[in-house]
Design a protein around this motif. Sequence first.
Motif, PDB file in Angstrom:
ATOM      1  N   PHE A 158     -11.233  24.135 -45.394  1.00  0.00           N
ATOM      2  CA  PHE A 158     -11.256  22.823 -44.836  1.00  0.00           C
ATOM      3  C   PHE A 158     -11.345  22.955 -43.205  1.00  0.00           C
ATOM      4  CE2 PHE A 158      -9.766  19.209 -42.364  1.00  0.00           C
ATOM      5  CZ  PHE A 158     -10.006  18.047 -43.115  1.00  0.00           C
ATOM      6  N   HIS A 159     -12.456  22.417 -42.811  1.00  0.00           N
ATOM      7  CA  HIS A 159     -12.705  22.688 -41.330  1.00  0.00           C
ATOM      8  C   HIS A 159     -12.956  21.269 -40.757  1.00  0.00           C
ATOM      9  CE1 HIS A 159     -12.871  26.894 -41.760  1.00  0.00           C
ATOM     10  NE2 HIS A 159     -13.654  26.925 -42.569  1.00  0.00           N
ATOM     11  N   GLY A 160     -12.770  19.955 -41.559  1.00  0.00           N
ATOM     12  CA  GLY A 160     -12.950  18.719 -40.913  1.00  0.00           C
ATOM     13  C   GLY A 160     -13.760  18.010 -41.804  1.00  0.00           C
ATOM     14  N   ILE A 192     -13.879  30.960 -40.914  1.00  0.00           N
ATOM     15  CA  ILE A 192     -12.602  31.109 -41.719  1.00  0.00           C
ATOM     16  C   ILE A 192     -11.266  30.414 -41.376  1.00  0.00           C
ATOM     17  CG2 ILE A 192     -12.145  33.565 -41.419  1.00  0.00           C
ATOM     18  CD1 ILE A 192     -11.737  34.130 -44.224  1.00  0.00           C
ATOM     19  N   GLU A 193     -10.479  30.364 -42.188  1.00  0.00           N
ATOM     20  CA  GLU A 193      -9.155  29.918 -42.010  1.00  0.00           C
ATOM     21  C   GLU A 193      -8.284  31.033 -42.071  1.00  0.00           C
ATOM     22  OE1 GLU A 193      -8.181  25.825 -43.759  1.00  0.00           O
ATOM     23  OE2 GLU A 193      -9.966  26.429 -44.730  1.00  0.00           O
ATOM     24  N   PRO A 194      -7.290  31.395 -41.213  1.00  0.00           N
ATOM     25  CA  PRO A 194      -6.171  32.726 -41.200  1.00  0.00           C
ATOM     26  C   PRO A 194      -5.372  32.469 -42.702  1.00  0.00           C
ATOM     27  CG  PRO A 194      -5.557  31.244 -39.488  1.00  0.00           C
ATOM     28  CD  PRO A 194      -6.993  30.642 -40.017  1.00  0.00           C
ATOM     29  N   GLU A 201      -8.200  28.058 -36.228  1.00  0.00           N
ATOM     30  CA  GLU A 201      -6.639  28.111 -36.424  1.00  0.00           C
ATOM     31  C   GLU A 201      -6.315  26.477 -35.587  1.00  0.00           C
ATOM     32  OE1 GLU A 201      -4.230  30.708 -35.248  1.00  0.00           O
ATOM     33  OE2 GLU A 201      -5.493  32.701 -35.965  1.00  0.00           O
ATOM     34  N   VAL A 202      -7.278  25.587 -36.028  1.00  0.00           N
ATOM     35  CA  VAL A 202      -6.854  24.127 -35.950  1.00  0.00           C
ATOM     36  C   VAL A 202      -5.313  23.765 -36.202  1.00  0.00           C
ATOM     37  CG1 VAL A 202      -7.354  21.597 -36.150  1.00  0.00           C
ATOM     38  CG2 VAL A 202      -9.215  23.424 -35.421  1.00  0.00           C
ATOM     39  N   GLN A 203      -5.249  24.203 -37.315  1.00  0.00           N
ATOM     40  CA  GLN A 203      -3.813  23.954 -37.982  1.00  0.00           C
ATOM     41  C   GLN A 203      -2.744  25.041 -37.716  1.00  0.00           C
ATOM     42  OE1 GLN A 203      -2.190  21.946 -42.086  1.00  0.00           O
ATOM     43  NE2 GLN A 203      -4.106  21.719 -41.582  1.00  0.00           N
ATOM     44  N   ASN A 209     -12.385  17.176 -28.370  1.00  0.00           N
ATOM     45  CA  ASN A 209     -11.360  16.367 -28.476  1.00  0.00           C
ATOM     46  C   ASN A 209     -10.750  16.568 -30.086  1.00  0.00           C
ATOM     47  OD1 ASN A 209     -12.031  14.446 -26.053  1.00  0.00           O
ATOM     48  ND2 ASN A 209     -13.904  14.740 -27.207  1.00  0.00           N
ATOM     49  N   THR A 210     -11.618  16.473 -31.179  1.00  0.00           N
ATOM     50  CA  THR A 210     -10.930  16.559 -32.439  1.00  0.00           C
ATOM     51  C   THR A 210     -11.098  18.102 -32.878  1.00  0.00           C
ATOM     52  OG1 THR A 210     -12.804  15.880 -33.443  1.00  0.00           O
ATOM     53  CG2 THR A 210     -11.318  14.115 -32.985  1.00  0.00           C
ATOM     54  N   GLY A 211     -10.472  18.478 -34.015  1.00  0.00           N
ATOM     55  CA  GLY A 211     -10.776  19.690 -34.505  1.00  0.00           C
ATOM     56  C   GLY A 211     -12.080  19.811 -35.152  1.00  0.00           C
ATOM     57  N   ALA A 212     -12.654  18.660 -35.678  1.00  0.00           N
ATOM     58  CA  ALA A 212     -14.044  18.827 -36.208  1.00  0.00           C
ATOM     59  C   ALA A 212     -15.137  19.021 -35.078  1.00  0.00           C
ATOM     60  CB  ALA A 212     -14.320  17.508 -37.045  1.00  0.00           C
ATOM     61  N   GLU A 213     -14.808  18.661 -34.095  1.00  0.00           N
ATOM     62  CA  GLU A 213     -15.790  18.520 -32.841  1.00  0.00           C
ATOM     63  C   GLU A 213     -15.743  20.143 -32.246  1.00  0.00           C
ATOM     64  OE1 GLU A 213     -15.949  14.520 -30.439  1.00  0.00           O
ATOM     65  OE2 GLU A 213     -14.059  15.815 -30.309  1.00  0.00           O
TER      66      GLU A 213
HETATM   67  C1  LIG Z   1      -7.251  19.522 -39.489  1.00  0.00           C
HETATM   68  C2  LIG Z   1      -8.389  20.628 -39.380  1.00  0.00           C
HETATM   69  C3  LIG Z   1      -9.631  20.603 -38.733  1.00  0.00           C
HETATM   70  C4  LIG Z   1     -10.289  19.041 -38.352  1.00  0.00           C
HETATM   71  O1  LIG Z   1      -9.594  18.726 -37.360  1.00  0.00           O
HETATM   72  P1  LIG Z   1      -9.807  16.873 -37.018  1.00  0.00           P
HETATM   73  O2  LIG Z   1      -8.865  16.897 -35.489  1.00  0.00           O
HETATM   74  O3  LIG Z   1      -9.186  16.252 -37.889  1.00  0.00           O
HETATM   75  O4  LIG Z   1     -11.022  16.800 -36.800  1.00  0.00           O
HETATM   76  C5  LIG Z   1     -10.349  21.556 -38.692  1.00  0.00           C
HETATM   77  N1  LIG Z   1      -9.905  22.831 -39.291  1.00  0.00           N
HETATM   78  C6  LIG Z   1      -8.720  22.981 -39.731  1.00  0.00           C
HETATM   79  C7  LIG Z   1      -8.498  24.197 -40.284  1.00  0.00           C
HETATM   80  C8  LIG Z   1      -7.823  21.708 -39.971  1.00  0.00           C
HETATM   81  O5  LIG Z   1      -6.482  22.062 -40.464  1.00  0.00           O
END
Ligand SMILES: *Cc1c(COP(=O)(O)O)cnc(C)c1O
Length: 427
Positions: free
Chosen positions: A148-150, A199-201, A234-236, A111-115
Amino acid sequence: MDASSSNKNPVIDHVAQEARFGARNYAPVPVVVDHAKDCLVWDVDGREYIDMMSAYSAVSHGHLHPRIVAAAEAQLKKVAVMSRAYYSTTLGPFVQKLSEVTGFERVLPMNTGAEAVETAIKCARRWGHRIKGIPDGQQKILVARGNFHGRTSTIIGFSSEQEYRTGFGPFDGGFQHFDYGDMASVKAAATANTCAVLIEPIQGEAGVLVPPPGFFQELRAWCTENNVLLIDDEVQAGLGRTGKWFAFQHEGIRPDALILGKALGAGLLPVSAFCADDKVMQVFTPNSHGSTFGGNALAAAVALEGLKVLEEEKLIEQCAEKGEYLFKRLREIQSEVAPLIRGVRGRGLWVGVDIEPSCTTARDLVERLAKGGVLSKETHETVIRFAPPLTITYELIDKAVDIFRGVCQQKYRELDLGRKTNTVLPA
Ligand SMILES: *Cc1c(COP(=O)(O)O)cnc(C)c1O
């Protein structure tokens, strides 16, 4: 406005109500949103704003995209939530489509990015033990400083941001830090027990930091040589934000696993996913991992339509062009109001404008922008983030940029910056 009318003012009521009954874990910009359509937002007093933030990329398709709303409405007439105890008619099409666009064999919906990040961590550790042969409990994951990963307790346990972690320990370890973009630092942090690099890109929350050219290629080669998984969050950044489907495509590499969220929910619902090939994903067997809502029928229907909209409306190709235009205009402003803006950086429709801290804070300009009708958001003290929906028009970009220019010029005059550099502002 007199005191009696301010009592009835709904803006004041909504703000006060949230402040009185809500936990104080946010400090929102004082705009009470009533409704929105595509790139525009209206507050409770009917004032119009251009959304240059799009919920941190969750609204890349624009607010309430008609095709996505229609897909949700159609599914709401059938079934929404059944849990993964059963099969559904929408999850299969969604995971197949996401597998096709990402190029990964398998998709695990959350559901969420953190998950989805937690899913990646569990996968990497089990892979490290079962496939790589690291003793269980000794697997290490390398993470970048400034990441930042959640917000879960495991994830903030490896944040380097004091605000996110202080008082929330104890943290269970298993993570080691390196400097983002620095290969020597990666090598120094690694051990025989390293199972993955997470890692974030592009580091979004850190201030839209783009890695130095060649870093990801070196990192990819090093991970392959050392049998370490390269896990790309790549959540964002994903799903078109940077002008390509995925930011890793700018680097000419393919990670071993990909984490998606935010825009995957197409602006309607929380939908995230962990994607990997079978050789990695195989560590998950029935009952080893899951989520009650993950991959529910409604979410899958919405996310599938969201992917189709990105593709069929050519939003990603357009993002690349519009992003170049946005950059060009912001750089013009930067030179006009020097030294107010230290830098303009990012990729696609994802820009961080770095404000000179001796002039003012990013928050000050963000609040002035909101008063002028543009929604943005600061990250840290100095960076203003612009990340509009990918559907934004050139006309709206111009309008937003002109308002930003006005705000910068106003600040420039207040600080009398022209006196120092002996320049006169262009009209
Ligand atoms: C926002 C974000 C998350 C966390 O997503 P949530 O839906 O807020 O839990 C994880 N990684 C990155 C790179 C983000 O930008």
